[in-house]
Design a protein around this motif. Structure first.
Motif, PDB file in Angstrom:
ATOM      1  N   ASN A  78       0.833  -1.211   0.000  1.00 54.83           N
ATOM      2  CA  ASN A  78       0.000   0.000   0.000  1.00 54.83           C
ATOM      3  C   ASN A  78       0.868   1.262   0.000  1.00 54.83           C
ATOM      4  O   ASN A  78       0.557   2.243  -0.681  1.00 54.83           O
ATOM      5  CB  ASN A  78      -0.902   0.032   1.241  1.00 54.83           C
ATOM      6  CG  ASN A  78      -2.145  -0.828   1.058  1.00 54.83           C
ATOM      7  OD1 ASN A  78      -2.456  -1.258  -0.056  1.00 54.83           O
ATOM      8  ND2 ASN A  78      -2.856  -1.085   2.145  1.00 54.83           N
ATOM      9  N   TYR A  83       0.032   3.913  -2.835  1.00 51.74           N
ATOM     10  CA  TYR A  83      -0.601   5.213  -2.559  1.00 51.74           C
ATOM     11  C   TYR A  83       0.455   6.298  -2.418  1.00 51.74           C
ATOM     12  O   TYR A  83       0.507   7.017  -1.433  1.00 51.74           O
ATOM     13  CB  TYR A  83      -1.521   5.107  -1.341  1.00 51.74           C
ATOM     14  CG  TYR A  83      -2.630   4.098  -1.586  1.00 51.74           C
ATOM     15  CD1 TYR A  83      -3.676   4.417  -2.447  1.00 51.74           C
ATOM     16  CD2 TYR A  83      -2.595   2.830  -1.025  1.00 51.74           C
ATOM     17  CE1 TYR A  83      -4.671   3.494  -2.731  1.00 51.74           C
ATOM     18  CE2 TYR A  83      -3.587   1.895  -1.301  1.00 51.74           C
ATOM     19  CZ  TYR A  83      -4.614   2.235  -2.154  1.00 51.74           C
ATOM     20  OH  TYR A  83      -5.598   1.319  -2.444  1.00 51.74           O
ATOM     21  N   ARG A  86     -12.770   0.980   0.218  1.00 55.89           N
ATOM     22  CA  ARG A  86     -11.740   1.666  -0.551  1.00 55.89           C
ATOM     23  C   ARG A  86     -12.051   3.143  -0.612  1.00 55.89           C
ATOM     24  O   ARG A  86     -13.209   3.540  -0.546  1.00 55.89           O
ATOM     25  CB  ARG A  86     -11.706   1.139  -1.999  1.00 55.89           C
ATOM     26  CG  ARG A  86     -11.682  -0.348  -2.135  1.00 55.89           C
ATOM     27  CD  ARG A  86     -11.058  -0.751  -3.449  1.00 55.89           C
ATOM     28  NE  ARG A  86      -9.703  -0.239  -3.541  1.00 55.89           N
ATOM     29  CZ  ARG A  86      -9.156   0.263  -4.650  1.00 55.89           C
ATOM     30  NH1 ARG A  86      -9.865   0.350  -5.743  1.00 55.89           N
ATOM     31  NH2 ARG A  86      -7.919   0.694  -4.654  1.00 55.89           N
ATOM     32  N   LEU A 137      -6.212  -4.260   4.101  1.00 54.48           N
ATOM     33  CA  LEU A 137      -6.137  -3.840   5.511  1.00 54.48           C
ATOM     34  C   LEU A 137      -7.078  -4.669   6.384  1.00 54.48           C
ATOM     35  O   LEU A 137      -6.793  -4.905   7.561  1.00 54.48           O
ATOM     36  CB  LEU A 137      -6.478  -2.352   5.638  1.00 54.48           C
ATOM     37  CG  LEU A 137      -5.427  -1.398   5.055  1.00 54.48           C
ATOM     38  CD1 LEU A 137      -5.882   0.050   5.191  1.00 54.48           C
ATOM     39  CD2 LEU A 137      -4.078  -1.582   5.747  1.00 54.48           C
TER      40      LEU A 137
HETATM   41  P1  ADP Z   1      -6.873  -1.673  -1.398  1.00 57.90           P
HETATM   42  O1  ADP Z   1      -5.474  -1.146  -1.360  1.00 57.90           O
HETATM   43  O2  ADP Z   1      -6.998  -2.922  -2.179  1.00 57.90           O
HETATM   44  O3  ADP Z   1      -7.869  -0.633  -1.805  1.00 57.90           O
HETATM   45  P2  ADP Z   1      -6.705  -1.871   1.482  1.00 57.90           P
HETATM   46  O4  ADP Z   1      -7.644  -2.531   2.429  1.00 57.90           O
HETATM   47  O5  ADP Z   1      -5.292  -2.315   1.484  1.00 57.90           O
HETATM   48  O6  ADP Z   1      -7.333  -2.074   0.059  1.00 57.90           O
HETATM   49  O7  ADP Z   1      -6.757  -0.334   1.752  1.00 57.90           O
HETATM   50  C1  ADP Z   1      -7.996   0.334   1.921  1.00 57.90           C
HETATM   51  C2  ADP Z   1      -7.895   1.800   1.554  1.00 57.90           C
HETATM   52  O8  ADP Z   1      -7.054   2.461   2.510  1.00 57.90           O
HETATM   53  C3  ADP Z   1      -7.222   2.027   0.240  1.00 57.90           C
HETATM   54  O9  ADP Z   1      -8.172   1.986  -0.811  1.00 57.90           O
HETATM   55  C4  ADP Z   1      -6.614   3.413   0.408  1.00 57.90           C
HETATM   56  O10 ADP Z   1      -7.565   4.393   0.121  1.00 57.90           O
HETATM   57  C5  ADP Z   1      -6.305   3.494   1.875  1.00 57.90           C
HETATM   58  N1  ADP Z   1      -4.870   3.257   2.139  1.00 57.90           N
HETATM   59  C6  ADP Z   1      -4.305   2.080   2.521  1.00 57.90           C
HETATM   60  N2  ADP Z   1      -2.977   2.215   2.707  1.00 57.90           N
HETATM   61  C7  ADP Z   1      -2.689   3.508   2.444  1.00 57.90           C
HETATM   62  C8  ADP Z   1      -1.485   4.296   2.446  1.00 57.90           C
HETATM   63  N3  ADP Z   1      -0.306   3.766   2.791  1.00 57.90           N
HETATM   64  N4  ADP Z   1      -1.589   5.604   2.139  1.00 57.90           N
HETATM   65  C9  ADP Z   1      -2.775   6.145   1.813  1.00 57.90           C
HETATM   66  N5  ADP Z   1      -3.939   5.473   1.778  1.00 57.90           N
HETATM   67  C10 ADP Z   1      -3.892   4.167   2.081  1.00 57.90           C
END
Ligand code: ADP
Length: 373
Positions: free
Chosen positions: A278, A282, A327, A341
């Motif tokens: 992630n 991101y 998301r 997550l």
């Molecule tokens: P995915 O990455 O498949 O969308 P996750 O459950 O890993 O699903 O993450 C959920 C949401 O949390 C992501 O869609 C993103 O918006 C946010 N997110 C997760 N990690 C980060 C990060 N390191 N920085 C910014 N936003 C994040």
């Protein structure tokens, strides 16, 4: 209503001297409360596991060792259970004596002292309220069992659905590819476009199902304490899998000292892979990702942190992102299933740890999780 049998509401009476026990039993009968007289603590401890609403114990019938035995038995009770004890103390004693006895019985937790001579209405009302409390405990037990049942049904459903849907979906994807390859030339641009959509949708759904399956599997962690896993090894394995993404993003990865933790290696690797993945995904346009992975000892826990310099997360989304399929972006912006997550949270909580994020939009994110040391 919530008791399994009448025996669960019976009052066990331990008052071996004189006629106390008989009188108590008779007095309780007048308010429709069943009781059973036991001659000593040993019998009480044999009877109680079969069912006990409350226990009345004469102070002189129980030695400090007996209190110890009872306390040990109580420690084996499930969390919902806190059986009430009513202790009959001799009348006319000094305040110091009462205090000392109260102190001695304190390890029983849920106890009431009643001074002799007993007045029937006092003992009756004390027993009534003790049984009322006990009934509430049985209610908690029922609700807990119901929750566990519903949860396990849901889990079973998610597991079977993700498992059983895999095969037909694979066929859709494969035959779609064959169709494009062998008959693509018979289609115009519009027709091929349609097949493209079928292909990408099937691919996306395969990813969703794989993550859903990983999520249900993250819950099947056995209760026994796992052996030690070297966190550095788990991180290196995760970074190895992310190598292409790290190179492509030109990311800088900074790793501090990492301990050995009591976790399955595959779980720790999955945590690192999702969190570092992630942090890579991101990222802010124009800023090569800088990702720091560190750990420190925090009392009974190890605290791990994965910090990035990416797009950050608004305060109102900091909890929501741990939910399944949650998301903050469309697939056009950043691809993903919204499960990463949720899987991390599931794993961490199974080890009785906690996971959360500290972040500000535009200022990077810092994901933290704890694992018992
Ligand atoms: P995915 O990455 O498949 O969308 P996750 O459950 O890993 O699903 O993450 C959920 C949401 O949390 C992501 O869609 C993103 O918006 C946010 N997110 C997760 N990690 C980060 C990060 N390191 N920085 C910014 N936003 C994040």
């Amino acid at each position: 209503m919530f008791r399994r049998s009448d025996i669960e509401m019976r009052v066990l009476i331990l008052a071996p001297i004189g006629r106390d026990a008989d009188l108590l039993a008779q007095s309780l009968k007048t308010i429709d409360v069943e009781s059973a007289i036991v001659p000593n603590v040993e019998t009480l401890l044999k009877e109680a596991p079969l069912g006990v609403g409350a226990a009345i114990i004469a102070d002189e019938a129980i030695s400090p060792e007996d209190v110890h035995e009872l306390t040990s038995w109580l420690s084996t009770q499930p969390p919902w259970s806190d059986p009430p004890f009513i202790i009959l103390t001799p009348g006319g004693q000094s305040k110091a004596y009462s205090n000392e006895r109260a102190q001695q019985f304190s390890t029983l937790g849920n106890f009431t002292l009643i001074e002799r001579p007993m007045r029937p209405e006092i003992i009756q009302s004390t027993v009534r309220s003790a049984l009322r409390g006990r009934m509430k405990q049985y209610e908690v037990r029922s609700r807990q069992e119901e929750l566990l049942r519903v949860n396990s049904d849901l889990e079973q459903f998610a597991h079977s659905a993700s498992h059983d849907l895999k095969e037909p979906l694979r066929n859709i994807r494969i035959f779609n590819e064959l169709l494009l390859k062998e008959y693509g030339h018979l289609l115009d641009q519009r027709g091929s476009g349609f097949l493209d959509v079928v292909g990408t949708s099937a691919f996306r759904m395969e990813n969703l199902l794989a993550d859903l399956l990983a999520y249900t599997q993250a819950s099947s962690i056995p209760d026994e304490r796992p052996g030690l896993t070297d966190a550095r090894g788990a991180l290196d394995a995760a970074l190895g899998n992310l190598n292409a993404a790290i190179e492509e993003a030109g990311a800088e990865i900074i790793v501090g000292d990492l301990p050995a933790v009591r976790m399955r290696g595959s779980h720790l690797q999955q945590l690192f892979q999702n969190l570092v993945g992630n942090a890579l995904k991101y990222r802010r346009v124009g800023y090569p990702p800088r990702i720091s992975i560190a750990s420190s000892s925090a009392g009974e826990f190890w605290l791990f942190s994965i910090a990035d310099n990416g797009i950050g997360i608004a305060p109102e989304h900091r909890e929501k992102i741990f939910g399944i399929f949650q998301r903050l972006h469309t697939n056009g912006q950043y691809s993903g299933t919204g499960m990463g997550l949720a899987i991390c949270q599931r794993i961490v909580e199974r080890y009785r740890g906690r996971i959360w994020v500290e972040s500000e939009p535009g200022e990077g994110s810092r994901f933290l999780f704890t694992i018992p040391a």
